[in-house]
Design a protein around this motif. Structure first.
Motif, PDB file in Angstrom:
ATOM      1  N   GLY A 216       0.801  -1.223   0.000  1.00 20.97           N
ATOM      2  CA  GLY A 216       0.000   0.000   0.000  1.00 20.97           C
ATOM      3  C   GLY A 216       0.832   1.270   0.000  1.00 20.97           C
ATOM      4  O   GLY A 216       0.366   2.323  -0.442  1.00 20.97           O
ATOM      5  N   ASP A 217       2.075   1.197   0.491  1.00 23.97           N
ATOM      6  CA  ASP A 217       2.892   2.408   0.543  1.00 23.97           C
ATOM      7  C   ASP A 217       3.758   2.585  -0.706  1.00 23.97           C
ATOM      8  O   ASP A 217       4.577   3.482  -0.780  1.00 23.97           O
ATOM      9  N   HIS A 218       3.582   1.702  -1.693  1.00 22.89           N
ATOM     10  CA  HIS A 218       4.321   1.901  -2.944  1.00 22.89           C
ATOM     11  C   HIS A 218       3.731   3.058  -3.731  1.00 22.89           C
ATOM     12  O   HIS A 218       2.579   3.466  -3.526  1.00 22.89           O
ATOM     13  N   PHE A 219       4.494   3.546  -4.697  1.00 18.49           N
ATOM     14  CA  PHE A 219       4.067   4.646  -5.564  1.00 18.49           C
ATOM     15  C   PHE A 219       2.829   4.240  -6.372  1.00 18.49           C
ATOM     16  O   PHE A 219       2.688   3.100  -6.784  1.00 18.49           O
ATOM     17  N   GLY A 220       1.950   5.204  -6.636  1.00 17.77           N
ATOM     18  CA  GLY A 220       0.891   5.013  -7.626  1.00 17.77           C
ATOM     19  C   GLY A 220      -0.474   4.687  -7.051  1.00 17.77           C
ATOM     20  O   GLY A 220      -0.600   4.202  -5.932  1.00 17.77           O
ATOM     21  N   ASP A 221      -1.486   4.986  -7.878  1.00 15.25           N
ATOM     22  CA  ASP A 221      -2.876   4.722  -7.480  1.00 15.25           C
ATOM     23  C   ASP A 221      -3.302   3.341  -7.972  1.00 15.25           C
ATOM     24  O   ASP A 221      -2.835   2.874  -8.998  1.00 15.25           O
ATOM     25  N   LEU A 222      -4.258   2.761  -7.262  1.00 17.06           N
ATOM     26  CA  LEU A 222      -4.788   1.465  -7.674  1.00 17.06           C
ATOM     27  C   LEU A 222      -6.234   1.572  -8.123  1.00 17.06           C
ATOM     28  O   LEU A 222      -6.797   0.621  -8.658  1.00 17.06           O
ATOM     29  N   SER A 223      -6.826   2.760  -7.871  1.00 14.59           N
ATOM     30  CA  SER A 223      -8.285   2.868  -7.998  1.00 14.59           C
ATOM     31  C   SER A 223      -8.786   2.658  -9.424  1.00 14.59           C
ATOM     32  O   SER A 223      -9.908   2.238  -9.634  1.00 14.59           O
ATOM     33  N   ASP A 224      -7.934   2.897 -10.419  1.00 10.51           N
ATOM     34  CA  ASP A 224      -8.430   2.870 -11.788  1.00 10.51           C
ATOM     35  C   ASP A 224      -7.664   1.862 -12.634  1.00 10.51           C
ATOM     36  O   ASP A 224      -7.222   2.173 -13.733  1.00 10.51           O
ATOM     37  N   PHE A 225      -7.522   0.647 -12.126  1.00 15.66           N
ATOM     38  CA  PHE A 225      -6.751  -0.363 -12.855  1.00 15.66           C
ATOM     39  C   PHE A 225      -7.526  -0.841 -14.078  1.00 15.66           C
ATOM     40  O   PHE A 225      -8.642  -1.347 -13.943  1.00 15.66           O
ATOM     41  N   GLY A 226      -6.951  -0.691 -15.267  1.00 13.94           N
ATOM     42  CA  GLY A 226      -7.679  -1.089 -16.481  1.00 13.94           C
ATOM     43  C   GLY A 226      -6.841  -1.847 -17.481  1.00 13.94           C
ATOM     44  O   GLY A 226      -7.218  -1.991 -18.651  1.00 13.94           O
ATOM     45  N   TRP A 227      -5.670  -2.371 -17.044  1.00 15.92           N
ATOM     46  CA  TRP A 227      -4.802  -3.104 -17.968  1.00 15.92           C
ATOM     47  C   TRP A 227      -5.376  -4.489 -18.274  1.00 15.92           C
ATOM     48  O   TRP A 227      -6.046  -5.095 -17.440  1.00 15.92           O
ATOM     49  N   ALA A 228      -5.072  -4.989 -19.460  1.00 17.84           N
ATOM     50  CA  ALA A 228      -5.393  -6.385 -19.793  1.00 17.84           C
ATOM     51  C   ALA A 228      -4.474  -7.292 -18.993  1.00 17.84           C
ATOM     52  O   ALA A 228      -3.298  -6.971 -18.816  1.00 17.84           O
ATOM     53  N   VAL A 229      -4.996  -8.399 -18.510  1.00 22.32           N
ATOM     54  CA  VAL A 229      -4.161  -9.320 -17.730  1.00 22.32           C
ATOM     55  C   VAL A 229      -4.141 -10.728 -18.330  1.00 22.32           C
ATOM     56  O   VAL A 229      -3.635 -11.656 -17.715  1.00 22.32           O
ATOM     57  N   ASN A 230      -4.735 -10.868 -19.511  1.00 22.31           N
ATOM     58  CA  ASN A 230      -4.627 -12.158 -20.195  1.00 22.31           C
ATOM     59  C   ASN A 230      -4.449 -11.921 -21.687  1.00 22.31           C
ATOM     60  O   ASN A 230      -4.639 -10.807 -22.175  1.00 22.31           O
ATOM     61  N   ARG A 231      -4.094 -12.993 -22.381  1.00 25.53           N
ATOM     62  CA  ARG A 231      -3.751 -12.816 -23.801  1.00 25.53           C
ATOM     63  C   ARG A 231      -4.966 -12.372 -24.629  1.00 25.53           C
ATOM     64  O   ARG A 231      -4.836 -11.515 -25.510  1.00 25.53           O
ATOM     65  N   ALA A 232      -6.133 -12.922 -24.310  1.00 24.87           N
ATOM     66  CA  ALA A 232      -7.321 -12.578 -25.115  1.00 24.87           C
ATOM     67  C   ALA A 232      -7.569 -11.073 -25.056  1.00 24.87           C
ATOM     68  O   ALA A 232      -7.832 -10.433 -26.088  1.00 24.87           O
ATOM     69  N   HIS A 233      -7.473 -10.502 -23.879  1.00 29.39           N
ATOM     70  CA  HIS A 233      -7.701  -9.064 -23.750  1.00 29.39           C
ATOM     71  C   HIS A 233      -6.550  -8.252 -24.373  1.00 29.39           C
ATOM     72  O   HIS A 233      -6.786  -7.191 -24.970  1.00 29.39           O
ATOM     73  N   ALA A 234      -5.331  -8.757 -24.235  1.00 28.41           N
ATOM     74  CA  ALA A 234      -4.205  -8.044 -24.853  1.00 28.41           C
ATOM     75  C   ALA A 234      -4.380  -8.024 -26.379  1.00 28.41           C
ATOM     76  O   ALA A 234      -4.068  -7.020 -27.033  1.00 28.41           O
ATOM     77  N   LEU A 235      -4.900  -9.106 -26.940  1.00 31.09           N
ATOM     78  CA  LEU A 235      -5.159  -9.127 -28.394  1.00 31.09           C
ATOM     79  C   LEU A 235      -6.230  -8.109 -28.772  1.00 31.09           C
ATOM     80  O   LEU A 235      -6.146  -7.463 -29.824  1.00 31.09           O
ATOM     81  N   LEU A 236      -7.238  -7.949 -27.898  1.00 29.13           N
ATOM     82  CA  LEU A 236      -8.269  -6.919 -28.165  1.00 29.13           C
ATOM     83  C   LEU A 236      -7.640  -5.522 -28.125  1.00 29.13           C
ATOM     84  O   LEU A 236      -7.984  -4.656 -28.940  1.00 29.13           O
TER      85      LEU A 236
END
Ligand code: FAD
Ligand code: DLZ
Ligand code: SF4
Length: 511
Positions: A216-236
């Motif tokens: 929790g004390d690392h840099f950056g926000d977590l509230s708006d995470f929107g990255w693809a985390v699997n290959r199918a979504h990365a292909l999209l």
């Protein structure tokens, strides 16, 4: 023969060399979440979520193929917290005849790997990472005996080798490079499509909770995470880029704007770097867009150059010159990193905008990294190691093999010109030309000196004055030094004085 196949968190590619001859009935694939990898720098929270969630999705995909996967969670009982420690435990559990792994992306882990066979008492086969189009050996061969390693010549060789955008021996369109048509500031009123984002699924939500709890004390926000985390979504995400942003990629490659954090960039680097997409399939998708008339040559060539050229090239530089590469400090820069690199709290609108967006998204596009945070660090004489650690922390795509040469060589010229033919320095005028940051800034980009003057202006000339002995003979800086020669001594003195005052105030606010 029972084989234990270790897959690291940036090797999440089904065709990775370590899985190639997998015997599904007999072998075990090992993935380990370990605290050492999560804390060797204090990564942006989104980067940790991306890697751990993608690892969990990758494991589930392998299991769906009936592959025996041993997955160690960060909170698993007895987790020893390092690759070496977890491999030891896995060997005790599975008693394999050998271990197979693909070479890592980082020197740090490569060194660890060299000791594994003797530590574990079984053979460890380290395979080449052939997701890259150039092997480490082939690059070293190319680099041998060259004083300067210009990317352009390396890139042309790769164009010839792959035949991509080639017409026999000649480049398609008769030019290797379409830079003059590229690199325009943003046109007013141009619609900028937002990149595709992905709502966290239950696996990602669980990792988000874990990261909030543990880091929790690392840099950056977590509230708006929107990255693809699997290959199918990365292909999209790839398809979305090719259809909606690639056509304008080249033209606006160097533009910056308050109105969009991504502009026409791909945002595909995190997926390429952890293996959800491969460089060749991304290049092929862009080439197809050219062939079907969806995107113009200048954009497709510009994009290909980034992946076939720059990405392969920086990896080659890294592996050919590490570990000594990280040690040079051509300008003897010593200043500590200013606090605003972490908080974004600065009156300089361009830097504030880029850093705050980085906190929110774990992303900044190339020109923001090079001409805003990189250029400022170079002009202000920030110590390379501190700048490099910052870049390794703050982006979702940051891995040492790609971050280090870009920061050390390209942005800071700390290697003395091995990579770049001159330092990438810019005054406020360039930032003003390429962006819309300046009209909303408390500083006046047109003023060179005085209380309201844009700091990039006096820092630029101060840098050239300070580094005159080192840089004067560089033909690419001849015009700047001619201007400086004509400058009255009193003005030079004022520049030095104002720069010093500004830099002293920065040091006082450093962490
Ligand atoms: P796009 O502009 O869409 O480019 C397409 C792809 O080309 C990228 O996804 C990336 O894979 C590749 N690419 C483009 N430029 C470079 C480059 N200079 N080196 C290597 N690959 C390149 N890139 C990283 O992947 N990780 C890093 O940690 C990283 N650190 C950087 C630090 C500094 C100081 C600088 C100046 C650049 C850094 N880069 C790094 C390179 C580049 O800025 C990013 O790859 C790019 O901004 C990622 O956004 P994108 O996917 O939208 O890229
Ligand atoms: C970046 C990262 C993080 C945050 N966590 C893990 C992890 O828990 N397990 C793992 O296998 N890999 C992780 N990684 C990626 C590694 O740091 C990366 O594989 C090495 O640096 C080698 O390039
Ligand atoms: Fe940045 Fe200077 Fe423009 Fe302000 S005036 S936004 S500091 S370039």
């Amino acid at each position: 023969m029972r084989t234990l196949r270790l897959v690291l968190g940036d090797q999440l590619t089904r065709t990775i060399s370590s899985l190639r001859d997998l015997n599904a009935g007999e072998d075990v694939v090992l993935l380990v979440e370990v605290s050492e990898e999560n804390t060797y720098v204090r990564h942006h929270k989104q980067k940790i979520v991306l890697v751990l969630s993608a690892m969990r999705h990758f494991a589930a995909e392998l299991r769906a193929e009936q592959i025996d996967v041993d997955y160690v969670y960060l909170d698993s009982e007895g987790n020893r917290g390092s690759f070496s420690g977890e491999l030891q435990r896995a060997v005790e559990r599975h008693r394999p005849d050998r271990i197979v792994v693909t070479e890592p992306g980082e020197w740090r882990v490569w060194q660890q790997m060299q000791g594994w066979s003797s530590q574990l008492g079984i053979p460890v086969e380290i395979r080449a990472d052939d997701r890259f189009l150039t092997s480490r050996g082939a690059f070293a061969q190319w680099a041998k005996g060259r004083k300067h390693l210009r990317m352009e010549f390396f890139y042309r060789d790769l164009r010839r080798k792959t035949g991509w955008l080639m017409d026999g021996e000649q480049p398609v369109g008769g030019q290797w490079n379409f830079d003059p048509q590229n690199r325009k500031p943003l046109r007013k009123g141009l619609a900028i499509p937002r990149p595709m984002r992905f709502a966290p699924d239950p696996i990602t939500l669980e990792v988000i909770q874990l990261v909030g709890r543990r880091f929790g004390d690392h840099f950056g926000d977590l509230s708006d995470f929107g990255w693809a985390v699997n290959r199918a979504h990365a292909l999209l995400a790839l398809e979305d880029f090719i259809q909606n942003r690639l056509p304008n990629f080249g033209t606006y490659q160097d533009a910056m704007s308050c109105s969009s954090e991504v502009l026409f960039h791909s945002t595909l680097s995190p997926y390429l770097n952890i293996g959800l997409l491969t460089p060749s399939e991304v290049c092929q998708a862009a080439l197809q867009a050219y062939e079907t008339g969806m995107a113009p040559l200048a954009s497709v060539e510009g994009f290909l150059r980034q992946i076939l050229g720059w990405r392969e090239y920086v990896r080659g530089v890294y592996w050919t010159f590490m570990p000594a590469y990280a040690q040079s400090n051509f300008f003897f820069a010593q200043r500590p990193l200013p606090a605003f690199y972490w908080t974004g709290e600065t009156e300089m609108n361009c830097l504030r905008h880029a850093i705050q967006a980085t906190r929110r998204n774990a992303y900044a596009h190339h020109i923001q990294r090079l001409i805003l945070t990189g250029n400022f660090a170079l002009l202000a004489g920030i110590e390379p190691a501190q700048v490099e650690e910052w870049y390794l922390i703050v982006y979702a795509d940051a891995f040492d093999w790609v971050e280090l040469p870009n920061t050390h060589g390209m942005a800071l010229f700390a290697d003395g010109g091995l990579m770049a033919s001159k330092p990438y320095i810019a005054s406020g005028a360039y930032i003003h030309r390429m962006s819309d940051y300046c009209p909303n800034c408390v500083y006046d980009v047109k003023q060179k000196l005085g209380q309201n003057a844009c700091p990039f202006n006096y820092l630029y000339w101060n840098f050239l004055l300070q580094q005159e002995l080192r840089l004067r003979a560089n033909p690419r800086l001849a015009i700047a030094y001619q201007t400086l020669q004509k400058m009255p001594a009193e003005q030079k003195q004022q520049i030095r004085h104002q720069a010093q005052q500004f830099l002293d105030a920065l040091s006082a606010e450093s962490w």
